[in-house]
Design a protein around this motif. Sequence first.
Motif, short mmCIF file in Angstrom:
data_model
loop_
_atom_site.label_atom_id
_atom_site.label_comp_id
_atom_site.label_asym_id
_atom_site.label_seq_id
_atom_site.Cartn_x
_atom_site.Cartn_y
_atom_site.Cartn_z
N UNK A 93 -4.46 6.28 5.17
CA UNK A 93 -4.17 4.84 5.13
C UNK A 93 -4.76 4.12 6.35
N UNK A 94 -4.84 4.84 7.47
CA UNK A 94 -5.48 4.25 8.64
C UNK A 94 -6.96 3.99 8.39
N UNK A 95 -7.60 4.92 7.70
CA UNK A 95 -9.01 4.75 7.39
C UNK A 95 -9.23 3.61 6.39
N UNK A 96 -8.35 3.51 5.40
CA UNK A 96 -8.48 2.42 4.43
C UNK A 96 -8.43 1.07 5.14
N UNK A 97 -7.56 0.98 6.13
CA UNK A 97 -7.45 -0.27 6.87
C UNK A 97 -8.64 -0.48 7.80
N UNK A 98 -9.15 0.62 8.35
CA UNK A 98 -10.32 0.53 9.23
C UNK A 98 -11.53 0.00 8.46
N UNK A 99 -11.72 0.51 7.26
CA UNK A 99 -12.78 0.02 6.37
C UNK A 99 -12.66 -1.49 6.16
N UNK A 100 -11.46 -1.90 5.83
CA UNK A 100 -11.15 -3.29 5.56
C UNK A 100 -11.51 -4.15 6.79
N UNK A 159 -3.99 12.21 -5.10
CA UNK A 159 -4.32 11.90 -3.70
C UNK A 159 -3.19 11.10 -3.06
N UNK A 160 -2.98 11.38 -1.79
CA UNK A 160 -1.99 10.62 -1.01
C UNK A 160 -2.65 10.20 0.30
N UNK A 161 -2.59 8.93 0.61
CA UNK A 161 -3.19 8.43 1.85
C UNK A 161 -2.18 8.41 3.01
N UNK A 162 -0.90 8.51 2.67
CA UNK A 162 0.12 8.64 3.72
C UNK A 162 0.37 10.13 3.92
N UNK A 163 0.02 10.65 5.10
CA UNK A 163 0.16 12.09 5.34
C UNK A 163 1.62 12.53 5.25
N UNK A 164 1.82 13.73 4.72
CA UNK A 164 3.16 14.32 4.69
C UNK A 164 3.59 14.81 6.06
N UNK A 165 2.63 15.37 6.78
CA UNK A 165 2.94 15.86 8.13
C UNK A 165 3.28 14.68 9.02
N UNK A 166 4.42 14.79 9.70
CA UNK A 166 4.90 13.63 10.45
C UNK A 166 3.97 13.21 11.58
N UNK A 167 3.50 14.17 12.35
CA UNK A 167 2.63 13.81 13.49
C UNK A 167 1.37 13.10 12.99
N UNK A 221 0.83 -1.21 0.00
CA UNK A 221 0.00 0.00 0.00
C UNK A 221 0.87 1.26 0.00
N UNK A 222 2.00 1.21 0.67
CA UNK A 222 2.85 2.39 0.66
C UNK A 222 3.45 2.61 -0.73
N UNK A 223 3.81 1.51 -1.38
CA UNK A 223 4.32 1.63 -2.76
C UNK A 223 3.27 2.25 -3.68
N UNK A 224 2.05 1.73 -3.60
CA UNK A 224 0.98 2.24 -4.48
C UNK A 224 0.71 3.71 -4.20
N UNK A 225 0.66 4.05 -2.93
CA UNK A 225 0.38 5.45 -2.57
C UNK A 225 1.51 6.36 -3.06
#
Lengths: 249, 249
Positions: A151-158, A80-88, A69-73
Amino acid sequence: MMLFYSPIHGFIHKVLVVAHEAGLWDKLEFVPVYPVKDGYSISAINPLHKVPTLVLDDYTVLYGSQTIVEYLDDNSVSGKKLYPNNKQTRWDALRRLALADTVFEVTVIMALERLQSPPRDTVFSWNWAKVVRSVDQMEEDLKINFKDFDIGHASTLHALSYLDRQTKRGLHKSIPEDWDWRDGRPNLHKWFSEAIKRPSVTSHFNKEYVGDDTAEFCQKKIAEVLKFQGRSAPEKFTSHSVDFVPPGD
Amino acid sequence: MMLFYSPIHGFIHKVLVVAHEAGLWDKLEFVPVYPVKDGYSISAINPLHKVPTLVLDDYTVLYGSQTIVEYLDDNSVSGKKLYPNNKQTRWDALRRLALADTVFEVTVIMALERLQSPPRDTVFSWNWAKVVRSVDQMEEDLKINFKDFDIGHASTLHALSYLDRQTKRGLHKSIPEDWDWRDGRPNLHKWFSEAIKRPSVTSHFNKEYVGDDTAEFCQKKIAEVLKFQGRSAPEKFTSHSVDFVPPGD
Protein backbone atom coordinates in the motif's frame (compact mmCIF):
# COMPACT_ATOMS: atom_id res chain seq x y z
CA MET A 1 -20.02 -0.74 -5.52
CA MET A 2 -19.97 2.83 -6.73
CA LEU A 3 -16.76 4.80 -6.68
CA PHE A 4 -17.12 8.57 -6.87
CA TYR A 5 -13.72 9.65 -8.13
CA SER A 6 -11.81 12.13 -10.21
CA PRO A 7 -11.17 10.89 -13.75
CA ILE A 8 -8.76 13.73 -14.53
CA HIS A 9 -6.00 12.56 -16.87
CA GLY A 10 -2.58 12.11 -15.31
CA PHE A 11 -3.64 11.37 -11.78
CA ILE A 12 -2.82 7.88 -10.64
CA HIS A 13 -5.37 7.26 -8.04
CA LYS A 14 -4.08 5.10 -5.25
CA VAL A 15 -7.59 3.78 -4.83
CA LEU A 16 -7.83 2.70 -8.48
CA VAL A 17 -4.56 0.81 -8.26
CA VAL A 18 -5.67 -0.90 -5.06
CA ALA A 19 -9.07 -1.79 -6.52
CA HIS A 20 -7.40 -3.36 -9.55
CA GLU A 21 -4.79 -5.25 -7.52
CA ALA A 22 -7.62 -6.59 -5.35
CA GLY A 23 -9.47 -7.91 -8.39
CA LEU A 24 -12.40 -5.61 -7.71
CA TRP A 25 -12.12 -3.42 -10.82
CA ASP A 26 -15.11 -5.02 -12.55
CA LYS A 27 -17.25 -4.68 -9.44
CA LEU A 28 -16.88 -0.90 -9.42
CA GLU A 29 -19.26 1.51 -11.05
CA PHE A 30 -17.18 4.60 -11.70
CA VAL A 31 -18.90 7.92 -11.10
CA PRO A 32 -16.80 10.86 -12.31
CA VAL A 33 -16.77 13.92 -10.09
CA TYR A 34 -15.20 17.26 -10.96
CA PRO A 35 -15.20 18.94 -7.56
CA VAL A 36 -14.37 22.39 -8.93
CA LYS A 37 -17.21 22.41 -11.44
CA ASP A 38 -20.76 23.40 -10.68
CA GLY A 39 -23.28 20.64 -10.16
CA TYR A 40 -20.95 17.92 -8.97
CA SER A 41 -21.42 18.31 -5.25
CA ILE A 42 -21.39 14.98 -3.47
CA SER A 43 -21.86 16.55 -0.05
CA ALA A 44 -25.30 14.94 0.34
CA ILE A 45 -23.55 11.60 0.80
CA ASN A 46 -20.15 12.78 2.04
CA PRO A 47 -20.11 15.91 4.21
CA LEU A 48 -16.49 16.50 3.23
CA HIS A 49 -17.43 16.69 -0.48
CA LYS A 50 -14.26 14.86 -1.38
CA VAL A 51 -13.22 12.12 -3.69
CA PRO A 52 -12.70 9.23 -3.42
CA THR A 53 -16.06 8.26 -1.91
CA LEU A 54 -17.04 4.59 -2.00
CA VAL A 55 -20.62 3.36 -1.79
CA LEU A 56 -20.94 -0.31 -0.87
CA ASP A 57 -23.61 -2.61 -2.28
CA ASP A 58 -25.72 -2.10 0.86
CA TYR A 59 -25.35 1.67 0.32
CA THR A 60 -23.00 2.19 3.24
CA VAL A 61 -20.85 5.19 2.35
CA LEU A 62 -17.12 5.14 3.09
CA TYR A 63 -14.75 8.06 2.77
CA GLY A 64 -11.19 8.91 3.59
CA SER A 65 -8.88 7.42 0.98
CA GLN A 66 -7.09 5.37 3.64
CA THR A 67 -10.40 3.90 4.80
CA ILE A 68 -11.34 3.01 1.24
CA VAL A 69 -8.07 1.39 0.21
CA GLU A 70 -7.97 -0.73 3.34
CA TYR A 71 -11.56 -1.81 2.75
CA LEU A 72 -10.82 -2.77 -0.85
CA ASP A 73 -7.67 -4.63 0.09
CA ASP A 74 -9.47 -6.49 2.85
CA ASN A 75 -12.09 -7.59 0.33
CA SER A 76 -9.52 -8.68 -2.23
CA VAL A 77 -10.65 -11.51 -4.49
CA SER A 78 -7.36 -11.71 -6.41
CA GLY A 79 -5.39 -13.35 -3.64
CA LYS A 80 -3.16 -10.29 -3.46
CA LYS A 81 -2.97 -8.18 -0.33
CA LEU A 82 -1.26 -4.79 -0.25
CA TYR A 83 -1.51 -4.48 3.54
CA PRO A 84 1.21 -6.75 4.92
CA ASN A 85 0.20 -9.36 7.49
CA ASN A 86 3.52 -9.09 9.27
CA LYS A 87 3.20 -6.28 11.77
CA GLN A 88 6.65 -4.76 11.39
CA THR A 89 6.24 -4.71 7.62
CA ARG A 90 2.77 -3.24 8.03
CA TRP A 91 3.93 -0.27 10.08
CA ASP A 92 6.62 0.47 7.56
CA ALA A 93 4.11 0.28 4.72
CA LEU A 94 1.79 2.65 6.60
CA ARG A 95 4.66 5.03 7.24
CA ARG A 96 5.44 5.13 3.52
CA LEU A 97 1.73 5.54 2.80
CA ALA A 98 1.70 8.61 5.05
CA LEU A 99 4.87 9.93 3.43
CA ALA A 100 3.53 9.65 -0.11
CA ASP A 101 0.03 10.84 0.76
CA THR A 102 1.54 13.98 2.28
CA VAL A 103 3.73 14.57 -0.78
CA PHE A 104 0.55 14.38 -2.86
CA GLU A 105 -1.30 16.72 -0.50
CA VAL A 106 1.37 19.41 -0.43
CA THR A 107 1.75 19.19 -4.20
CA VAL A 108 -1.99 19.79 -4.50
CA ILE A 109 -1.61 22.79 -2.18
CA MET A 110 1.14 24.24 -4.39
CA ALA A 111 -0.80 23.51 -7.59
CA LEU A 112 -3.78 25.40 -6.20
CA GLU A 113 -1.62 28.25 -4.95
CA ARG A 114 -0.21 28.67 -8.45
CA LEU A 115 -3.70 29.68 -9.58
CA GLN A 116 -3.94 32.52 -7.06
CA SER A 117 -3.03 36.06 -7.95
CA PRO A 118 -0.66 36.70 -6.52
CA PRO A 119 0.49 33.33 -5.24
CA ARG A 120 2.12 33.43 -1.80
CA ASP A 121 5.80 32.58 -2.15
CA THR A 122 5.96 31.07 1.34
CA VAL A 123 3.51 28.33 0.35
CA PHE A 124 6.15 27.05 -2.06
CA SER A 125 9.13 27.45 0.25
CA TRP A 126 7.26 25.68 3.07
CA ASN A 127 6.08 22.77 1.00
CA TRP A 128 8.83 22.33 -1.57
CA ALA A 129 11.42 21.49 1.11
CA LYS A 130 9.12 18.70 2.25
CA VAL A 131 8.80 17.31 -1.25
CA VAL A 132 12.56 17.18 -1.81
CA ARG A 133 13.26 15.55 1.55
CA SER A 134 10.43 13.10 1.00
CA VAL A 135 11.59 11.92 -2.44
CA ASP A 136 15.06 11.49 -0.91
CA GLN A 137 13.44 9.30 1.75
CA MET A 138 11.60 7.33 -0.95
CA GLU A 139 14.96 6.70 -2.65
CA GLU A 140 16.32 5.39 0.66
CA ASP A 141 13.25 3.23 1.24
CA LEU A 142 13.45 1.72 -2.25
CA LYS A 143 16.99 0.53 -1.62
CA ILE A 144 15.70 -2.06 0.77
CA ASN A 145 12.18 -2.77 -0.38
CA PHE A 146 12.07 -3.28 -4.11
CA LYS A 147 10.33 -6.59 -4.73
CA ASP A 148 6.99 -6.39 -3.02
CA PHE A 149 4.21 -4.03 -4.00
CA ASP A 150 2.34 -2.82 -0.96
CA ILE A 151 0.00 0.00 0.00
CA GLY A 152 2.97 2.30 0.56
CA HIS A 153 4.10 1.68 -3.00
CA ALA A 154 0.61 2.29 -4.39
CA SER A 155 0.65 5.67 -2.71
CA THR A 156 4.21 6.39 -3.84
CA LEU A 157 3.15 5.79 -7.45
CA HIS A 158 0.23 8.13 -6.99
CA ALA A 159 2.38 10.88 -5.45
CA LEU A 160 5.21 10.69 -7.97
CA SER A 161 3.01 10.68 -11.04
CA TYR A 162 1.09 13.66 -9.73
CA LEU A 163 4.37 15.38 -8.90
CA ASP A 164 5.49 14.74 -12.50
CA ARG A 165 2.33 16.29 -13.82
CA GLN A 166 2.65 19.39 -11.69
CA THR A 167 6.40 20.03 -11.96
CA LYS A 168 6.18 19.74 -15.76
CA ARG A 169 3.59 22.48 -15.70
CA GLY A 170 5.87 24.66 -13.61
CA LEU A 171 4.88 25.21 -10.02
CA HIS A 172 6.69 28.39 -9.07
CA LYS A 173 9.62 30.60 -10.00
CA SER A 174 11.57 29.28 -7.00
CA ILE A 175 11.49 25.72 -8.34
CA PRO A 176 13.95 24.95 -11.18
CA GLU A 177 12.09 24.43 -14.45
CA ASP A 178 13.89 21.20 -15.29
CA TRP A 179 13.59 19.70 -11.82
CA ASP A 180 12.81 16.00 -11.96
CA TRP A 181 12.53 13.73 -8.94
CA ARG A 182 14.34 11.04 -10.97
CA ASP A 183 17.61 12.98 -11.02
CA GLY A 184 20.03 11.52 -8.48
CA ARG A 185 17.51 8.92 -7.32
CA PRO A 186 18.28 5.84 -9.44
CA ASN A 187 16.44 3.32 -7.27
CA LEU A 188 13.27 5.32 -7.20
CA HIS A 189 13.52 5.95 -10.96
CA LYS A 190 14.01 2.27 -11.75
CA TRP A 191 11.25 1.19 -9.43
CA PHE A 192 8.75 3.71 -10.82
CA SER A 193 9.54 2.72 -14.42
CA GLU A 194 8.70 -0.88 -13.55
CA ALA A 195 5.74 -0.12 -11.34
CA ILE A 196 3.82 1.87 -13.95
CA LYS A 197 3.78 -1.23 -16.15
CA ARG A 198 1.58 -3.06 -13.66
CA PRO A 199 -1.91 -3.85 -15.06
CA SER A 200 -3.36 -1.98 -12.08
CA VAL A 201 -1.70 1.16 -13.39
CA THR A 202 -2.06 0.70 -17.16
CA SER A 203 -5.78 0.16 -16.53
CA HIS A 204 -6.16 3.92 -16.24
CA PHE A 205 -2.80 5.74 -16.44
CA ASN A 206 -2.80 8.31 -19.24
CA LYS A 207 -6.20 7.13 -20.42
CA GLU A 208 -9.13 9.41 -20.89
CA TYR A 209 -12.34 8.49 -19.11
CA VAL A 210 -14.90 6.88 -21.40
CA GLY A 211 -18.51 7.12 -20.31
CA ASP A 212 -21.01 9.54 -18.86
CA ASP A 213 -19.19 12.17 -16.84
CA THR A 214 -21.97 14.74 -16.67
CA ALA A 215 -23.18 16.41 -13.50
CA GLU A 216 -26.61 14.88 -14.21
CA PHE A 217 -25.17 11.36 -14.05
CA CYS A 218 -23.32 12.14 -10.84
CA GLN A 219 -26.48 13.53 -9.22
CA LYS A 220 -28.56 10.61 -10.46
CA LYS A 221 -26.21 8.22 -8.68
CA ILE A 222 -26.32 10.34 -5.53
CA ALA A 223 -30.12 10.30 -5.61
CA GLU A 224 -29.94 6.50 -5.88
CA VAL A 225 -27.80 6.30 -2.74
CA LEU A 226 -30.08 8.66 -0.82
CA LYS A 227 -33.18 6.74 -1.87
CA PHE A 228 -31.79 3.50 -0.48
CA GLN A 229 -30.81 5.30 2.69
CA GLY A 230 -34.42 6.48 2.98
CA ARG A 231 -33.46 10.08 2.41
CA SER A 232 -34.64 12.55 -0.20
CA ALA A 233 -32.50 13.81 -3.02
CA PRO A 234 -31.77 17.54 -3.03
CA GLU A 235 -34.37 19.42 -5.04
CA LYS A 236 -31.86 20.76 -7.48
CA PHE A 237 -28.18 20.62 -8.23
CA THR A 238 -26.36 22.88 -5.85
CA SER A 239 -23.66 25.11 -7.16
CA HIS A 240 -20.46 24.38 -5.33
CA SER A 241 -18.12 26.76 -7.02
CA VAL A 242 -17.21 28.14 -3.60
CA ASP A 243 -16.92 24.73 -2.06
CA PHE A 244 -13.83 23.63 -3.86
CA VAL A 245 -11.70 20.81 -2.59
CA PRO A 246 -8.64 19.27 -4.16
CA PRO A 247 -9.69 16.24 -6.18
CA GLY A 248 -8.25 13.64 -3.83
CA ASP A 249 -7.38 13.15 -0.21
CA MET B 1 9.34 5.21 22.99
CA MET B 2 9.77 8.89 22.20
CA LEU B 3 6.83 10.93 21.03
CA PHE B 4 7.66 14.18 19.27
CA TYR B 5 4.46 16.14 19.68
CA SER B 6 2.93 19.56 20.13
CA PRO B 7 2.26 20.40 23.78
CA ILE B 8 0.24 23.49 22.90
CA HIS B 9 -2.56 24.02 25.41
CA GLY B 10 -6.06 23.22 24.19
CA PHE B 11 -5.17 20.69 21.59
CA ILE B 12 -6.46 17.25 22.38
CA HIS B 13 -4.09 15.09 20.56
CA LYS B 14 -5.73 11.99 19.21
CA VAL B 15 -2.43 10.21 19.65
CA LEU B 16 -2.22 11.14 23.34
CA VAL B 17 -5.69 9.81 24.00
CA VAL B 18 -4.90 6.58 22.19
CA ALA B 19 -1.58 6.15 24.01
CA HIS B 20 -3.35 6.58 27.34
CA GLU B 21 -6.23 4.26 26.49
CA ALA B 22 -3.67 1.66 25.41
CA GLY B 23 -1.90 1.88 28.77
CA LEU B 24 1.28 3.13 27.12
CA TRP B 25 1.36 6.61 28.65
CA ASP B 26 4.19 5.78 31.04
CA LYS B 27 6.25 4.22 28.28
CA LEU B 28 6.35 7.46 26.32
CA GLU B 29 9.05 10.07 26.56
CA PHE B 30 7.40 13.28 25.46
CA VAL B 31 9.49 15.59 23.29
CA PRO B 32 7.79 18.95 22.75
CA VAL B 33 8.06 20.44 19.28
CA TYR B 34 6.94 23.90 18.24
CA PRO B 35 7.04 23.59 14.46
CA VAL B 36 6.68 27.32 13.85
CA LYS B 37 9.59 28.29 16.08
CA ASP B 38 13.22 28.29 15.04
CA GLY B 39 15.35 25.37 16.09
CA TYR B 40 12.67 22.74 16.39
CA SER B 41 13.07 21.10 13.01
CA ILE B 42 12.58 17.36 13.21
CA SER B 43 13.13 16.88 9.48
CA ALA B 44 16.32 14.90 10.11
CA ILE B 45 14.16 12.03 11.36
CA ASN B 46 10.89 12.81 9.57
CA PRO B 47 11.18 14.36 6.10
CA LEU B 48 7.69 15.79 6.52
CA HIS B 49 8.75 17.76 9.63
CA LYS B 50 5.42 17.05 11.23
CA VAL B 51 4.13 16.03 14.59
CA PRO B 52 3.25 13.50 15.82
CA THR B 53 6.41 11.49 15.14
CA LEU B 54 6.93 8.31 17.13
CA VAL B 55 10.32 6.71 17.71
CA LEU B 56 10.16 3.09 18.83
CA ASP B 57 12.58 1.53 21.29
CA ASP B 58 14.63 0.11 18.41
CA TYR B 59 14.74 3.63 16.92
CA THR B 60 12.38 2.85 14.09
CA VAL B 61 10.64 6.12 13.23
CA LEU B 62 6.92 6.15 12.48
CA TYR B 63 4.95 9.09 11.17
CA GLY B 64 1.50 9.83 9.91
CA SER B 65 -0.90 10.18 12.83
CA GLN B 66 -3.01 7.29 11.55
CA THR B 67 0.05 5.04 11.42
CA ILE B 68 0.99 6.00 14.96
CA VAL B 69 -2.41 5.55 16.56
CA GLU B 70 -2.88 2.17 14.96
CA TYR B 71 0.57 1.10 16.14
CA LEU B 72 -0.16 2.22 19.71
CA ASP B 73 -3.54 0.53 19.74
CA ASP B 74 -2.07 -2.68 18.38
CA ASN B 75 0.47 -2.65 21.21
CA SER B 76 -2.14 -1.94 23.87
CA VAL B 77 -1.30 -3.33 27.29
CA SER B 78 -4.52 -2.11 28.94
CA GLY B 79 -6.78 -4.66 27.34
CA LYS B 80 -8.61 -1.89 25.53
CA LYS B 81 -8.65 -1.67 21.74
CA LEU B 82 -9.91 1.37 19.89
CA TYR B 83 -9.74 -0.34 16.50
CA PRO B 84 -12.76 -2.65 16.40
CA ASN B 85 -12.19 -6.31 15.55
CA ASN B 86 -15.51 -6.58 13.78
CA LYS B 87 -14.92 -5.51 10.20
CA GLN B 88 -18.16 -3.61 9.63
CA THR B 89 -17.61 -1.69 12.86
CA ARG B 90 -13.99 -1.08 11.88
CA TRP B 91 -14.86 0.55 8.53
CA ASP B 92 -17.37 2.78 10.24
CA ALA B 93 -14.78 3.79 12.85
CA LEU B 94 -12.26 4.55 10.10
CA ARG B 95 -14.85 6.60 8.23
CA ARG B 96 -15.47 8.68 11.37
CA LEU B 97 -11.71 8.94 11.89
CA ALA B 98 -11.37 10.39 8.39
CA LEU B 99 -14.30 12.73 8.98
CA ALA B 100 -12.89 14.15 12.21
CA ASP B 101 -9.30 14.30 10.97
CA THR B 102 -10.46 16.35 8.01
CA VAL B 103 -12.45 18.69 10.26
CA PHE B 104 -9.25 19.22 12.24
CA GLU B 105 -7.21 19.77 9.08
CA VAL B 106 -9.53 22.33 7.54
CA THR B 107 -9.81 24.14 10.88
CA VAL B 108 -6.01 24.35 10.95
CA ILE B 109 -6.09 25.74 7.42
CA MET B 110 -8.58 28.42 8.47
CA ALA B 111 -6.63 29.23 11.65
CA LEU B 112 -3.48 29.76 9.58
CA GLU B 113 -5.32 31.79 6.98
CA ARG B 114 -6.56 34.12 9.72
CA LEU B 115 -2.92 35.12 10.28
CA GLN B 116 -2.42 36.21 6.67
CA SER B 117 -2.82 39.79 5.59
CA PRO B 118 -5.17 39.90 3.95
CA PRO B 119 -6.79 36.50 4.53
CA ARG B 120 -8.49 35.04 1.48
CA ASP B 121 -12.23 34.95 2.10
CA THR B 122 -12.69 31.90 -0.12
CA VAL B 123 -10.58 29.77 2.22
CA PHE B 124 -13.26 30.24 4.85
CA SER B 125 -16.25 29.77 2.58
CA TRP B 126 -14.72 26.59 1.13
CA ASN B 127 -13.84 25.05 4.44
CA TRP B 128 -16.52 26.31 6.78
CA ALA B 129 -19.27 24.55 4.82
CA LYS B 130 -17.39 21.31 5.35
CA VAL B 131 -17.12 21.89 9.08
CA VAL B 132 -20.85 22.53 9.49
CA ARG B 133 -21.86 19.51 7.43
CA SER B 134 -19.34 17.36 9.27
CA VAL B 135 -20.52 18.25 12.77
CA ASP B 136 -24.06 17.54 11.54
CA GLN B 137 -22.81 14.12 10.45
CA MET B 138 -21.15 13.60 13.84
CA GLU B 139 -24.50 14.34 15.50
CA GLU B 140 -26.12 11.71 13.28
CA ASP B 141 -23.38 9.20 14.01
CA LEU B 142 -23.64 9.71 17.76
CA LYS B 143 -27.32 8.82 17.69
CA ILE B 144 -26.43 5.22 17.00
CA ASN B 145 -22.99 4.76 18.51
CA PHE B 146 -22.87 6.24 21.95
CA LYS B 147 -21.48 3.54 24.25
CA ASP B 148 -18.19 2.44 22.79
CA PHE B 149 -15.14 4.61 22.53
CA ASP B 150 -13.23 3.84 19.38
CA ILE B 151 -10.59 5.46 17.20
CA GLY B 152 -13.26 7.49 15.42
CA HIS B 153 -14.34 8.92 18.76
CA ALA B 154 -10.76 9.74 19.76
CA SER B 155 -10.43 11.74 16.57
CA THR B 156 -13.84 13.37 17.05
CA LEU B 157 -12.75 14.59 20.50
CA HIS B 158 -9.58 16.00 19.00
CA ALA B 159 -11.41 17.80 16.20
CA LEU B 160 -14.17 19.26 18.37
CA SER B 161 -11.87 20.56 21.08
CA TYR B 162 -9.64 22.20 18.48
CA LEU B 163 -12.71 23.62 16.79
CA ASP B 164 -13.79 25.06 20.16
CA ARG B 165 -10.41 26.67 20.60
CA GLN B 166 -10.42 28.26 17.18
CA THR B 167 -14.03 29.39 16.95
CA LYS B 168 -13.76 31.06 20.36
CA ARG B 169 -10.84 33.07 19.01
CA GLY B 170 -12.92 34.10 15.99
CA LEU B 171 -11.99 32.61 12.66
CA HIS B 172 -13.40 35.06 10.15
CA LYS B 173 -16.01 37.75 9.73
CA SER B 174 -18.19 35.34 7.76
CA ILE B 175 -18.50 33.00 10.73
CA PRO B 176 -20.95 34.09 13.47
CA GLU B 177 -19.06 35.09 16.63
CA ASP B 178 -21.23 33.01 18.93
CA TRP B 179 -21.23 29.92 16.74
CA ASP B 180 -20.91 26.74 18.78
CA TRP B 181 -21.01 23.23 17.37
CA ARG B 182 -23.06 22.22 20.43
CA ASP B 183 -26.07 24.29 19.35
CA GLY B 184 -28.73 22.06 17.84
CA ARG B 185 -26.60 18.96 18.27
CA PRO B 186 -27.68 17.51 21.65
CA ASN B 187 -26.23 14.02 21.16
CA LEU B 188 -22.84 15.31 20.18
CA HIS B 189 -22.89 17.80 23.05
CA LYS B 190 -23.81 15.14 25.60
CA TRP B 191 -21.27 12.67 24.26
CA PHE B 192 -18.45 15.22 24.26
CA SER B 193 -19.24 16.31 27.82
CA GLU B 194 -18.88 12.70 28.96
CA ALA B 195 -15.91 11.86 26.78
CA ILE B 196 -13.68 14.65 28.06
CA LYS B 197 -13.96 13.14 31.53
CA ARG B 198 -12.08 10.03 30.42
CA PRO B 199 -8.68 9.67 32.12
CA SER B 200 -7.10 9.54 28.67
CA VAL B 201 -8.33 13.09 28.14
CA THR B 202 -7.92 14.59 31.62
CA SER B 203 -4.30 13.36 31.48
CA HIS B 204 -3.47 16.36 29.30
CA PHE B 205 -6.56 18.41 28.44
CA ASN B 206 -6.16 22.02 29.51
CA LYS B 207 -2.90 21.21 31.27
CA GLU B 208 0.31 23.05 30.59
CA TYR B 209 3.32 20.98 29.63
CA VAL B 210 5.72 20.46 32.51
CA GLY B 211 9.30 19.68 31.58
CA ASP B 212 12.02 20.69 29.17
CA ASP B 213 10.48 22.10 26.02
CA THR B 214 13.53 23.87 24.67
CA ALA B 215 14.85 23.50 21.14
CA GLU B 216 18.07 22.16 22.64
CA PHE B 217 16.23 19.27 24.27
CA CYS B 218 14.37 18.51 21.05
CA GLN B 219 17.62 18.47 19.06
CA LYS B 220 19.37 16.36 21.69
CA LYS B 221 16.70 13.71 21.32
CA ILE B 222 16.96 13.87 17.53
CA ALA B 223 20.73 13.42 17.76
CA GLU B 224 20.11 10.35 19.91
CA VAL B 225 17.86 8.83 17.26
CA LEU B 226 20.33 9.60 14.49
CA LYS B 227 23.20 8.11 16.46
CA PHE B 228 21.38 4.82 16.90
CA GLN B 229 20.53 4.83 13.20
CA GLY B 230 24.25 5.25 12.47
CA ARG B 231 23.75 8.73 11.07
CA SER B 232 25.31 12.03 12.10
CA ALA B 233 23.45 14.80 13.81
CA PRO B 234 23.15 18.07 11.90
CA GLU B 235 26.05 20.40 12.74
CA LYS B 236 23.81 23.09 14.06
CA PHE B 237 20.16 23.81 14.61
CA THR B 238 18.60 24.70 11.33
CA SER B 239 16.24 27.61 11.23
CA HIS B 240 12.93 26.42 9.91
CA SER B 241 10.97 29.60 10.06
CA VAL B 242 10.12 29.13 6.37
CA ASP B 243 9.36 25.45 6.83
CA PHE B 244 6.23 25.86 8.82
CA VAL B 245 3.68 23.10 9.04
CA PRO B 246 0.51 22.97 11.03
CA PRO B 247 1.22 21.30 14.38
CA GLY B 248 -0.56 18.05 13.67
CA ASP B 249 -1.62 15.86 10.79
